[in-house]
Design a protein around this motif. Sequence first.
Motif, short mmCIF file in Angstrom:
data_model
loop_
_atom_site.label_atom_id
_atom_site.label_comp_id
_atom_site.label_asym_id
_atom_site.label_seq_id
_atom_site.Cartn_x
_atom_site.Cartn_y
_atom_site.Cartn_z
N GLU A 43 26.47 -25.70 108.60
CA GLU A 43 26.83 -24.35 109.06
C GLU A 43 27.46 -24.40 110.45
O GLU A 43 27.23 -25.34 111.21
CB GLU A 43 25.59 -23.46 109.15
CG GLU A 43 24.94 -23.14 107.84
CD GLU A 43 23.70 -22.26 108.01
OE1 GLU A 43 23.23 -22.06 109.15
OE2 GLU A 43 23.22 -21.75 106.98
N LEU A 44 28.19 -23.36 110.79
CA LEU A 44 28.73 -23.21 112.13
C LEU A 44 27.57 -22.85 113.06
O LEU A 44 26.70 -22.07 112.69
CB LEU A 44 29.78 -22.10 112.15
CG LEU A 44 30.61 -21.97 113.42
CD1 LEU A 44 31.44 -23.24 113.65
CD2 LEU A 44 31.52 -20.76 113.32
N VAL A 45 27.54 -23.44 114.23
CA VAL A 45 26.46 -23.18 115.19
C VAL A 45 26.91 -22.07 116.14
O VAL A 45 27.84 -22.25 116.93
CB VAL A 45 26.09 -24.46 115.97
CG1 VAL A 45 25.04 -24.17 117.02
CG2 VAL A 45 25.60 -25.52 115.00
N LEU A 46 26.26 -20.94 116.04
CA LEU A 46 26.66 -19.76 116.80
C LEU A 46 26.01 -19.65 118.17
O LEU A 46 26.56 -19.02 119.07
CB LEU A 46 26.34 -18.49 116.00
CG LEU A 46 27.01 -18.39 114.64
CD1 LEU A 46 26.55 -17.11 113.93
CD2 LEU A 46 28.52 -18.41 114.78
N TYR A 47 24.80 -20.23 118.33
CA TYR A 47 24.04 -19.99 119.55
C TYR A 47 23.44 -21.24 120.17
O TYR A 47 23.13 -22.19 119.48
CB TYR A 47 22.85 -19.05 119.25
CG TYR A 47 23.22 -17.71 118.71
CD1 TYR A 47 23.74 -16.71 119.54
CD2 TYR A 47 23.02 -17.40 117.37
CE1 TYR A 47 24.06 -15.46 119.04
CE2 TYR A 47 23.33 -16.15 116.86
CZ TYR A 47 23.85 -15.18 117.70
OH TYR A 47 24.16 -13.94 117.21
N ASN A 48 23.24 -21.15 121.48
CA ASN A 48 22.34 -22.00 122.22
C ASN A 48 21.11 -21.13 122.43
O ASN A 48 21.23 -19.97 122.81
CB ASN A 48 22.95 -22.41 123.55
CG ASN A 48 22.13 -23.42 124.32
OD1 ASN A 48 21.08 -23.86 123.87
ND2 ASN A 48 22.61 -23.80 125.49
N TYR A 49 19.93 -21.67 122.16
CA TYR A 49 18.70 -20.88 122.15
C TYR A 49 17.82 -21.20 123.35
O TYR A 49 17.54 -22.36 123.62
CB TYR A 49 17.90 -21.16 120.88
CG TYR A 49 18.64 -20.81 119.62
CD1 TYR A 49 18.63 -19.51 119.12
CD2 TYR A 49 19.36 -21.77 118.92
CE1 TYR A 49 19.31 -19.18 117.95
CE2 TYR A 49 20.05 -21.45 117.75
CZ TYR A 49 20.02 -20.16 117.28
OH TYR A 49 20.69 -19.84 116.13
N PHE A 50 17.34 -20.15 124.01
CA PHE A 50 16.33 -20.27 125.06
C PHE A 50 15.02 -19.78 124.46
O PHE A 50 14.93 -18.65 123.99
CB PHE A 50 16.71 -19.44 126.29
CG PHE A 50 15.66 -19.44 127.36
CD1 PHE A 50 15.40 -20.59 128.10
CD2 PHE A 50 14.92 -18.30 127.62
CE1 PHE A 50 14.42 -20.60 129.07
CE2 PHE A 50 13.94 -18.30 128.60
CZ PHE A 50 13.69 -19.45 129.34
N VAL A 51 14.01 -20.64 124.46
CA VAL A 51 12.75 -20.31 123.81
C VAL A 51 11.86 -19.50 124.75
O VAL A 51 11.46 -19.99 125.81
CB VAL A 51 12.00 -21.59 123.35
CG1 VAL A 51 10.71 -21.22 122.63
CG2 VAL A 51 12.89 -22.45 122.45
N LEU A 52 11.56 -18.29 124.33
CA LEU A 52 10.63 -17.43 125.07
C LEU A 52 9.19 -17.72 124.65
O LEU A 52 8.29 -17.79 125.47
CB LEU A 52 10.92 -15.95 124.79
CG LEU A 52 12.26 -15.42 125.29
CD1 LEU A 52 12.56 -14.06 124.67
CD2 LEU A 52 12.26 -15.33 126.81
N LYS A 53 9.01 -17.86 123.35
CA LYS A 53 7.68 -18.09 122.79
C LYS A 53 7.86 -18.82 121.47
O LYS A 53 8.75 -18.49 120.69
CB LYS A 53 6.99 -16.74 122.54
CG LYS A 53 5.60 -16.85 121.98
CD LYS A 53 4.99 -15.47 121.76
CE LYS A 53 3.62 -15.61 121.15
NZ LYS A 53 3.05 -14.32 120.79
N GLY A 54 7.01 -19.83 121.22
CA GLY A 54 7.07 -20.55 119.96
C GLY A 54 7.49 -21.99 120.12
O GLY A 54 7.53 -22.53 121.23
N LEU A 55 7.83 -22.60 118.99
CA LEU A 55 8.13 -24.03 118.96
C LEU A 55 9.17 -24.31 117.88
O LEU A 55 9.05 -23.83 116.75
CB LEU A 55 6.84 -24.81 118.67
CG LEU A 55 6.90 -26.32 118.63
CD1 LEU A 55 7.30 -26.89 119.99
CD2 LEU A 55 5.55 -26.89 118.21
N LEU A 56 10.19 -25.08 118.24
CA LEU A 56 11.27 -25.46 117.33
C LEU A 56 11.30 -26.97 117.16
O LEU A 56 10.84 -27.71 118.02
CB LEU A 56 12.62 -25.02 117.91
CG LEU A 56 12.81 -23.57 118.28
CD1 LEU A 56 14.13 -23.37 119.01
CD2 LEU A 56 12.73 -22.70 117.04
#
Length: 187
Positions: A43-56
């Motif tokens: 897939e095309l990558v749309l975002y850079n993610y900043f984690v507020l809460k949780g785990l990836l």
Amino acid sequence: MLGQLRAHIEKIIPVSDDEFEFIASCFTYKKYKKHQFLIQEGELVLYNYFVLKGLLKLVYTDEAGKEHIVGFAMEDWWETDFPAYYQQAAATMSLECVESTELLCLQLEDYKKLCARLPKLEHFFLEKAYMGFIAAQQRTISMMTTGIKERYDQLVKKYPSLVQRVPKSLLASYLGVSRETLSRLSL
């Protein structure tokens, strides 16, 4: 939630209220459930993610179908398939929620707008990239030169809260060993 982003940025650079208002306008808040994918291979990558809460977890799947965990991201960390994001190409990795997760999402166009209008924010992102490169090189050297027990001990020392949150099967994948090998070491 935006206060968390501001505090994160201000660990590196100061920002005025007006500057932060502009910064905040470039982010989108999103919430995901455990096991939900933010990015899937191809897939095309749309975002850079900043984690507020949780785990990836960021995962590369080889030709044989074996999953290799490239990295984890928890609160106050950034994660995406960076080559695909910056080159606006198809993802070669997937990004999945290990826990229910809340994020601030930054599109590449907004990232470029931020850096053009606020050059000091470009400095902030450069500092974050340096830290990421350093961590990646240290992990690579560790994988090449140390045994599993020492790698595990290094991980516990550097990220104790991460080790408590991640199932042993995922830790084993991240460390480059089987779940059974990790269990035999009584870790």
